[in-house]
Scaffold this motif. Structure first.
Motif, PDB file in Angstrom:
ATOM      1  N   LEU A 243      36.930 -14.799 -10.393  1.00 26.57           N
ATOM      2  CA  LEU A 243      35.485 -15.012 -10.457  1.00 26.57           C
ATOM      3  C   LEU A 243      34.852 -14.673  -9.119  1.00 26.57           C
ATOM      4  O   LEU A 243      35.510 -14.726  -8.077  1.00 26.57           O
ATOM      5  CB  LEU A 243      35.174 -16.473 -10.796  1.00 26.57           C
ATOM      6  N   ASP A 244      33.555 -14.365  -9.160  1.00 23.58           N
ATOM      7  CA  ASP A 244      32.861 -14.168  -7.894  1.00 23.58           C
ATOM      8  C   ASP A 244      32.656 -15.542  -7.241  1.00 23.58           C
ATOM      9  O   ASP A 244      32.831 -16.576  -7.898  1.00 23.58           O
ATOM     10  CB  ASP A 244      31.540 -13.414  -8.091  1.00 23.58           C
ATOM     11  N   PRO A 245      32.348 -15.573  -5.969  1.00 23.64           N
ATOM     12  CA  PRO A 245      32.253 -16.857  -5.258  1.00 23.64           C
ATOM     13  C   PRO A 245      31.259 -17.847  -5.882  1.00 23.64           C
ATOM     14  O   PRO A 245      31.552 -19.050  -5.932  1.00 23.64           O
ATOM     15  CB  PRO A 245      31.811 -16.457  -3.847  1.00 23.64           C
ATOM     16  N   GLU A 246      30.149 -17.373  -6.380  1.00 23.59           N
ATOM     17  CA  GLU A 246      29.167 -18.272  -6.991  1.00 23.59           C
ATOM     18  C   GLU A 246      29.719 -18.912  -8.261  1.00 23.59           C
ATOM     19  O   GLU A 246      29.580 -20.117  -8.480  1.00 23.59           O
ATOM     20  CB  GLU A 246      27.873 -17.516  -7.305  1.00 23.59           C
ATOM     21  N   GLU A 247      30.368 -18.098  -9.098  1.00 18.70           N
ATOM     22  CA  GLU A 247      30.969 -18.641 -10.327  1.00 18.70           C
ATOM     23  C   GLU A 247      32.111 -19.604  -9.997  1.00 18.70           C
ATOM     24  O   GLU A 247      32.264 -20.630 -10.660  1.00 18.70           O
ATOM     25  CB  GLU A 247      31.494 -17.513 -11.210  1.00 18.70           C
TER      26      GLU A 247
ATOM     27  N   CYS B 156      32.392 -21.538  -7.394  1.00 20.87           N
ATOM     28  CA  CYS B 156      31.775 -22.809  -6.981  1.00 20.87           C
ATOM     29  C   CYS B 156      31.227 -23.561  -8.187  1.00 20.87           C
ATOM     30  O   CYS B 156      31.382 -24.787  -8.285  1.00 20.87           O
ATOM     31  CB  CYS B 156      30.664 -22.552  -5.969  1.00 20.87           C
ATOM     32  N   ARG B 157      30.610 -22.844  -9.106  1.00 18.76           N
ATOM     33  CA  ARG B 157      30.051 -23.483 -10.301  1.00 18.76           C
ATOM     34  C   ARG B 157      31.149 -24.154 -11.120  1.00 18.76           C
ATOM     35  O   ARG B 157      31.018 -25.305 -11.556  1.00 18.76           O
ATOM     36  CB  ARG B 157      29.323 -22.444 -11.154  1.00 18.76           C
ATOM     37  N   VAL B 158      32.255 -23.443 -11.331  1.00 15.47           N
ATOM     38  CA  VAL B 158      33.359 -23.999 -12.115  1.00 15.47           C
ATOM     39  C   VAL B 158      33.956 -25.209 -11.392  1.00 15.47           C
ATOM     40  O   VAL B 158      34.163 -26.263 -12.001  1.00 15.47           O
ATOM     41  CB  VAL B 158      34.430 -22.931 -12.402  1.00 15.47           C
ATOM     42  N   ALA B 159      34.220 -25.074 -10.105  1.00 17.68           N
ATOM     43  CA  ALA B 159      34.818 -26.178  -9.340  1.00 17.68           C
ATOM     44  C   ALA B 159      33.926 -27.411  -9.382  1.00 17.68           C
ATOM     45  O   ALA B 159      34.406 -28.535  -9.580  1.00 17.68           O
ATOM     46  CB  ALA B 159      35.067 -25.745  -7.899  1.00 17.68           C
ATOM     47  N   ARG B 160      32.642 -27.215  -9.232  1.00 15.83           N
ATOM     48  CA  ARG B 160      31.690 -28.333  -9.263  1.00 15.83           C
ATOM     49  C   ARG B 160      31.690 -28.996 -10.647  1.00 15.83           C
ATOM     50  O   ARG B 160      31.706 -30.214 -10.773  1.00 15.83           O
ATOM     51  CB  ARG B 160      30.293 -27.830  -8.889  1.00 15.83           C
TER      52      ARG B 160
END
Length: 65
Positions: free
Chosen positions: A23-27, A29-33
């Motif tokens: 995933l790209d960095p934004e995705e 972070c979204r998944v981890a969050r």
């Protein structure tokens, strides 16, 4: 994107790519969050991660009949 992880939609469709670090960095972070706040997606993540780990153990000989 919302600042409240509880407002994020479920991330199940992204879990395979997340496990493979695709995933790209934004995705990412979204998944981890989201995983920090959603037990259902976290259970699915564990299953996907385990399956990925098991597949990595296979060798070509294992796939032949």
């Amino acid at each position: 994107m919302s600042a409240d992880p509880g407002d994020d939609p479920h991330v199940r469709p992204l879990l395979g790519a997340y496990v493979l670090d695709a995933l790209d960095p934004e995705e990412t972070c979204r998944v981890a969050r989201h995983l920090r706040s959603c037990d259902g997606c976290t259970r699915d993540y564990v299953e996907v991660a385990e399956a990925s780990a098991l597949l990595a153990l296979l060798q070509a000989e294992d796939l032949r009949e």
